[in-house]
Design a protein around this motif. Structure first.
Motif, mmCIF file in Angstrom:
data_model
loop_
_atom_site.group_PDB
_atom_site.id
_atom_site.type_symbol
_atom_site.label_atom_id
_atom_site.label_comp_id
_atom_site.label_asym_id
_atom_site.label_seq_id
_atom_site.Cartn_x
_atom_site.Cartn_y
_atom_site.Cartn_z
ATOM 1 N N SER A 14 0.848 -1.195 0.000
ATOM 2 C CA SER A 14 0.000 0.000 0.000
ATOM 3 C C SER A 14 0.881 1.242 0.000
ATOM 4 C CB SER A 14 -0.896 0.021 1.236
ATOM 5 O OG SER A 14 -1.769 -1.072 1.211
ATOM 6 N N TYR A 15 0.434 2.256 -0.749
ATOM 7 C CA TYR A 15 1.196 3.499 -0.885
ATOM 8 C C TYR A 15 0.326 4.682 -0.512
ATOM 9 C CZ TYR A 15 4.407 0.356 -3.093
ATOM 10 O OH TYR A 15 5.270 -0.687 -3.308
ATOM 11 N N VAL A 24 5.303 2.414 -9.031
ATOM 12 C CA VAL A 24 5.862 1.111 -8.647
ATOM 13 C C VAL A 24 5.341 0.025 -9.580
ATOM 14 C CG1 VAL A 24 5.947 -0.655 -6.834
ATOM 15 C CG2 VAL A 24 6.266 1.760 -6.247
ATOM 16 N N ALA A 25 4.044 -0.022 -9.817
ATOM 17 C CA ALA A 25 3.468 -1.050 -10.688
ATOM 18 C C ALA A 25 4.021 -0.947 -12.116
ATOM 19 C CB ALA A 25 1.945 -0.934 -10.701
ATOM 20 N N ASP A 26 4.164 0.268 -12.607
ATOM 21 C CA ASP A 26 4.712 0.459 -13.953
ATOM 22 C C ASP A 26 6.162 -0.005 -14.041
ATOM 23 O OD1 ASP A 26 2.288 1.466 -14.755
ATOM 24 O OD2 ASP A 26 2.950 3.558 -14.847
ATOM 25 N N GLY A 48 -6.027 1.308 -7.296
ATOM 26 C CA GLY A 48 -5.911 2.510 -6.477
ATOM 27 C C GLY A 48 -4.515 2.665 -5.909
ATOM 28 N N GLU A 49 -4.412 2.676 -4.593
ATOM 29 C CA GLU A 49 -3.139 2.910 -3.917
ATOM 30 C C GLU A 49 -2.438 1.612 -3.526
ATOM 31 O OE1 GLU A 49 -5.039 5.140 -0.967
ATOM 32 O OE2 GLU A 49 -5.079 6.975 -2.145
ATOM 33 N N GLU A 78 10.517 0.888 -5.462
ATOM 34 C CA GLU A 78 10.188 1.930 -4.475
ATOM 35 C C GLU A 78 11.330 2.929 -4.340
ATOM 36 O OE1 GLU A 78 7.244 -0.632 -1.546
ATOM 37 O OE2 GLU A 78 9.357 -0.413 -1.016
ATOM 38 N N ASP A 79 12.555 2.445 -4.277
ATOM 39 C CA ASP A 79 13.707 3.338 -4.151
ATOM 40 C C ASP A 79 13.860 4.237 -5.365
ATOM 41 O OD1 ASP A 79 14.311 2.280 -1.687
ATOM 42 O OD2 ASP A 79 15.940 1.005 -2.408
#
Length: 85
Positions: A14-15, A24-26, A48-49, A78-79
């Motif tokens: 979750s973000y 992140v997903a991309d 969503g998030e 994420e980084d």
């Protein structure tokens, strides 16, 4: 790759914003299918998030390896994505 796998786990992340989850997903998207092997596969989806990585494997050793690989890929995404916020 087999049609069905004996083992499965779903990693959910979750973000704070939908934009962050999308970044992140991309980043993970191109890896789907590229790091699969004869014993495991994975999918990535975002709602969503939240980003979900579903890891499927024929055996527990392959499942553990897949979970470890995808967890590291998420951490890298994420980084790298942190610079885009």
């Amino acid at each position: 790759m087999t049609a069905t796998r004996a083992h499965e786990t779903v990693l959910s992340f979750s973000y704070p914003t939908e934009r962050r989850a999308r970044v992140v997903a991309d980043a993970l998207g191109p890896e789907v299918g590229e790091i699969d092997d004869a014993r495991s596969s994975a999918t990535v989806d975002r709602e969503g998030e939240s980003v979900r990585v579903r890891v499927l494997a024929d055996d527990l050793v392959a499942l553990r390896a897949g979970v470890n690989s995808w967890s590291r890929l998420v951490a890298v995404a994420e980084d790298v994505g942190a610079g885009r916020d």
